[in-house]
Design a protein around this motif. Structure first.
Motif, mmCIF file in Angstrom:
data_model
loop_
_atom_site.group_PDB
_atom_site.id
_atom_site.type_symbol
_atom_site.label_atom_id
_atom_site.label_comp_id
_atom_site.label_asym_id
_atom_site.label_seq_id
_atom_site.Cartn_x
_atom_site.Cartn_y
_atom_site.Cartn_z
ATOM 1 N N VAL A 68 37.903 -32.230 3.395
ATOM 2 C CA VAL A 68 37.259 -33.038 4.428
ATOM 3 C C VAL A 68 38.080 -32.951 5.710
ATOM 4 C CG1 VAL A 68 36.426 -35.330 5.059
ATOM 5 C CG2 VAL A 68 36.385 -34.600 2.661
ATOM 6 N N VAL A 69 37.403 -32.675 6.811
ATOM 7 C CA VAL A 69 38.067 -32.510 8.106
ATOM 8 C C VAL A 69 37.740 -33.696 9.005
ATOM 9 C CG1 VAL A 69 38.355 -31.023 10.131
ATOM 10 C CG2 VAL A 69 37.868 -30.011 7.882
ATOM 11 N N ALA A 70 38.784 -34.306 9.571
ATOM 12 C CA ALA A 70 38.588 -35.432 10.483
ATOM 13 C C ALA A 70 38.353 -34.927 11.898
ATOM 14 C CB ALA A 70 39.819 -36.339 10.460
ATOM 15 N N LEU A 71 37.449 -35.584 12.606
ATOM 16 C CA LEU A 71 37.259 -35.350 14.042
ATOM 17 C C LEU A 71 37.769 -36.603 14.732
ATOM 18 C CD1 LEU A 71 36.303 -33.749 16.447
ATOM 19 C CD2 LEU A 71 33.986 -34.606 16.073
ATOM 20 N N VAL A 72 38.998 -36.523 15.221
ATOM 21 C CA VAL A 72 39.717 -37.699 15.705
ATOM 22 C C VAL A 72 39.657 -37.781 17.228
ATOM 23 C CG1 VAL A 72 41.904 -38.950 15.635
ATOM 24 C CG2 VAL A 72 41.328 -37.332 13.799
ATOM 25 N N SER A 73 39.492 -38.989 17.735
ATOM 26 C CA SER A 73 39.582 -39.196 19.171
ATOM 27 C C SER A 73 39.698 -40.672 19.479
ATOM 28 C CB SER A 73 38.349 -38.625 19.891
ATOM 29 O OG SER A 73 37.212 -39.426 19.622
ATOM 30 N N LYS A 135 42.056 -33.323 4.763
ATOM 31 C CA LYS A 135 42.928 -32.165 4.572
ATOM 32 C C LYS A 135 43.418 -31.595 5.898
ATOM 33 C CE LYS A 135 42.888 -31.805 0.055
ATOM 34 N NZ LYS A 135 44.136 -31.914 -0.759
ATOM 35 N N SER A 136 42.636 -31.782 6.949
ATOM 36 C CA SER A 136 43.003 -31.300 8.280
ATOM 37 C C SER A 136 42.274 -32.149 9.308
ATOM 38 C CB SER A 136 42.653 -29.818 8.444
ATOM 39 O OG SER A 136 41.269 -29.600 8.262
ATOM 40 N N ALA A 137 42.617 -31.926 10.582
ATOM 41 C CA ALA A 137 42.019 -32.754 11.623
ATOM 42 C C ALA A 137 41.832 -31.973 12.911
ATOM 43 C CB ALA A 137 42.894 -33.985 11.885
ATOM 44 N N ILE A 138 40.752 -32.308 13.608
ATOM 45 C CA ILE A 138 40.520 -31.836 14.970
ATOM 46 C C ILE A 138 40.791 -33.037 15.869
ATOM 47 C CG2 ILE A 138 38.816 -30.955 16.610
ATOM 48 C CD1 ILE A 138 37.309 -29.857 14.099
ATOM 49 N N VAL A 207 46.571 -29.767 12.467
ATOM 50 C CA VAL A 207 45.783 -30.399 13.524
ATOM 51 C C VAL A 207 45.393 -29.351 14.558
ATOM 52 C CG1 VAL A 207 45.748 -32.123 15.365
ATOM 53 C CG2 VAL A 207 46.962 -32.616 13.224
ATOM 54 N N HIS A 208 44.106 -29.271 14.846
ATOM 55 C CA HIS A 208 43.613 -28.395 15.912
ATOM 56 C C HIS A 208 43.338 -29.259 17.124
ATOM 57 C CE1 HIS A 208 41.678 -24.968 17.797
ATOM 58 N NE2 HIS A 208 40.643 -25.740 18.091
ATOM 59 N N ILE A 209 44.035 -29.001 18.214
ATOM 60 C CA ILE A 209 43.941 -29.835 19.408
ATOM 61 C C ILE A 209 42.893 -29.284 20.370
ATOM 62 C CG2 ILE A 209 45.190 -30.749 21.397
ATOM 63 C CD1 ILE A 209 47.738 -30.549 19.668
ATOM 64 N N VAL A 210 42.004 -30.166 20.793
ATOM 65 C CA VAL A 210 40.944 -29.807 21.741
ATOM 66 C C VAL A 210 41.022 -30.765 22.916
ATOM 67 C CG1 VAL A 210 38.456 -29.641 22.119
ATOM 68 C CG2 VAL A 210 39.435 -28.956 19.913
ATOM 69 N N GLY A 225 36.857 -21.726 18.929
ATOM 70 C CA GLY A 225 38.166 -22.059 18.368
ATOM 71 C C GLY A 225 38.060 -23.099 17.267
ATOM 72 N N ILE A 226 37.184 -24.070 17.455
ATOM 73 C CA ILE A 226 36.970 -25.093 16.424
ATOM 74 C C ILE A 226 36.350 -24.471 15.179
ATOM 75 C CG2 ILE A 226 35.701 -27.199 15.857
ATOM 76 C CD1 ILE A 226 35.882 -27.932 18.845
ATOM 77 N N LEU A 227 35.371 -23.596 15.366
ATOM 78 C CA LEU A 227 34.726 -22.946 14.230
ATOM 79 C C LEU A 227 35.721 -22.076 13.465
ATOM 80 C CD1 LEU A 227 31.363 -21.935 15.948
ATOM 81 C CD2 LEU A 227 31.700 -23.761 14.276
ATOM 82 N N ASP A 228 36.613 -21.398 14.178
ATOM 83 C CA ASP A 228 37.647 -20.600 13.519
ATOM 84 C C ASP A 228 38.560 -21.499 12.692
ATOM 85 O OD1 ASP A 228 36.600 -18.362 14.734
ATOM 86 O OD2 ASP A 228 38.099 -18.302 16.344
ATOM 87 N N PHE A 229 38.912 -22.656 13.241
ATOM 88 C CA PHE A 229 39.756 -23.614 12.515
ATOM 89 C C PHE A 229 39.053 -24.090 11.254
ATOM 90 C CE2 PHE A 229 41.197 -28.053 11.843
ATOM 91 C CZ PHE A 229 42.553 -27.822 11.624
ATOM 92 N N LEU A 230 37.740 -24.247 11.341
ATOM 93 C CA LEU A 230 36.949 -24.705 10.190
ATOM 94 C C LEU A 230 36.593 -23.565 9.238
ATOM 95 C CD1 LEU A 230 34.438 -27.069 12.056
ATOM 96 C CD2 LEU A 230 36.366 -27.777 10.631
ATOM 97 N N SER A 231 36.932 -22.331 9.635
ATOM 98 C CA SER A 231 36.568 -21.141 8.848
ATOM 99 C C SER A 231 35.062 -21.080 8.638
ATOM 100 C CB SER A 231 37.294 -21.136 7.492
ATOM 101 O OG SER A 231 38.690 -21.086 7.682
ATOM 102 N N TYR A 232 34.337 -21.346 9.709
ATOM 103 C CA TYR A 232 32.878 -21.346 9.650
ATOM 104 C C TYR A 232 32.351 -20.307 10.627
ATOM 105 C CZ TYR A 232 28.221 -23.221 8.805
ATOM 106 O OH TYR A 232 26.921 -23.366 8.416
ATOM 107 N N ASN A 233 31.572 -19.369 10.114
ATOM 108 C CA ASN A 233 31.040 -18.281 10.930
ATOM 109 C C ASN A 233 29.622 -18.589 11.404
ATOM 110 O OD1 ASN A 233 33.362 -16.634 10.531
ATOM 111 N ND2 ASN A 233 32.569 -16.050 8.508
ATOM 112 N N VAL A 234 29.352 -18.267 12.656
ATOM 113 C CA VAL A 234 28.002 -18.399 13.200
ATOM 114 C C VAL A 234 27.629 -17.096 13.886
ATOM 115 C CG1 VAL A 234 28.239 -20.888 13.546
ATOM 116 C CG2 VAL A 234 28.793 -19.321 15.419
ATOM 117 N N THR A 235 26.350 -16.890 14.079
ATOM 118 C CA THR A 235 25.883 -15.683 14.747
ATOM 119 C C THR A 235 25.928 -15.878 16.263
ATOM 120 O OG1 THR A 235 23.568 -16.379 14.801
ATOM 121 C CG2 THR A 235 24.345 -15.244 12.805
#
Length: 303
Positions: A68-73, A135-138, A207-210, A225-235
């Motif tokens: 589970v990835v947190a989106l923190v702000s 497990k990780s956070a943005i 932590v991936h900082i945006v 960059g966020i998608l790479d951190f999430l290891s999620y591919n899009v077209t």
């Protein structure tokens, strides 16, 4: 007499039913305190928001991710808009530790869902005590001046509304939940600093900082960059569609262009705290060079 009482009771039940329906359908403008699930909307005026043109039909992760990835702000930093962008480009719903009914019926059906069936989970809180919760956070960071102002607007006029000028002049009253502007800025600046300090120095996961300002200026690269951190591919088609529809209905329209509610003393405090957090970011980069790519030039363009 008994029959009349029954009819009055039935009418009251019907009225309550429709009130609840209006509450559930209340638009983004009136969601006071809705982030935290501790308050109710103060009016039930209904308006028709423009429909959302989703690039893909929203769906849940299947199978769910084990991580589970947190989106923190800090509130007011663009969390809702970033969730919208992620849902546009991936088609996967995003979750939240809160239950915001206004958002739930306006494009975020996974409110209050915090497991691996969602792409990321929104939070404005400190790192959880349970080490395996995320497990990780943005970490989405916005200039404290703009973030604090945006959240003050939310407290008065919901997710996309703007507080009237009179709200910045009111004094605190015990029966009101919102403090006067000067007290609010001082208190929330401490909260802003503390939140970022905890996630940058105490959280043990990656932590991936945006930076919000960079997300606005270079949405494509930041989103990638966020998608790479999430290891999620899009077209490329999915990315192009998300960028073509990036505005959505979740960004507050700027008003009061000729009005600056911040004093010189406030700006001095804002600069001091902002620089402290930027120093934390640079230190995090030194300790995790593979996670953050932030140059000195970048710090001059952000916050």
């Amino acid at each position: 007499m008994v029959r009349r009482s029954i009819l009055l009771l039935a009418a009251a039940v019907v009225a309550l039913y429709f009130t609840i329906i209006l509450f559930m359908l209340n638009p983004l403008h009136g969601a006071k305190h809705a982030y935290y699930g501790s308050g109710y909307m103060n009016h039930f005026a209904f308006r028709h928001d423009p429909p959302i043109n989703w690039c893909n039909e929203l769906r849940w992760r299947n199978p769910p991710s084990p991580d589970v990835v947190a989106l923190v702000s800090y509130p007011g930093s663009g969390n809702t808009w970033l969730r919208y962008l992620l849902q546009q480009v991936t088609g996967i719903v995003t979750g939240s530790i809160y239950m915001d009914y206004g958002l739930r019926v306006h494009g975020f059906p996974a409110e209050n869902v915090t497991d691996g069936s969602v792409l990321v989970v929104k939070t404005h809180e400190a790192p959880p005590i349970e080490p395996d919760k995320f497990k990780s956070a943005i970490l989405l960071i916005r200039n404290p001046r703009d973030a604090i102002l945006a959240d003050f607007n939310r407290l008065h006029k919901g997710h996309i509304g703007t507080a009237p000028k009179s709200a910045f002049k009111k004094k605190t009253h015990e029966h009101k939940k919102t403090a006067d502007w000067s007290t609010y800025v001082s208190t929330q600046l401490t909260v802003w600093e503390s939140l970022h300090n905890l996630w940058l120095t105490k959280y043990i996961g990656p932590v991936h900082i945006v930076f919000y300002e960079v997300l606005v200026k270079d949405t494509k690269s930041t989103l990638q960059g966020i998608l790479d951190f999430l290891s999620y591919n899009v077209t490329e088609t999915e990315m192009s569609c998300a960028l073509a529809n990036k505005e959505g209905i979740y960004r507050r329209k700027k008003k009061h262009q000729d009005f600056d509610p911040f004093t010189a003393e406030m700006y001095k405090a804002l600069d001091q705290v902002r620089n402290k957090v930027l120093a934390m970011v640079m230190d995090y980069k030194r300790r995790h060079s593979n996670t953050v790519t932030l140059t000195k030039l970048d710090t001059n363009r952000i916050l």
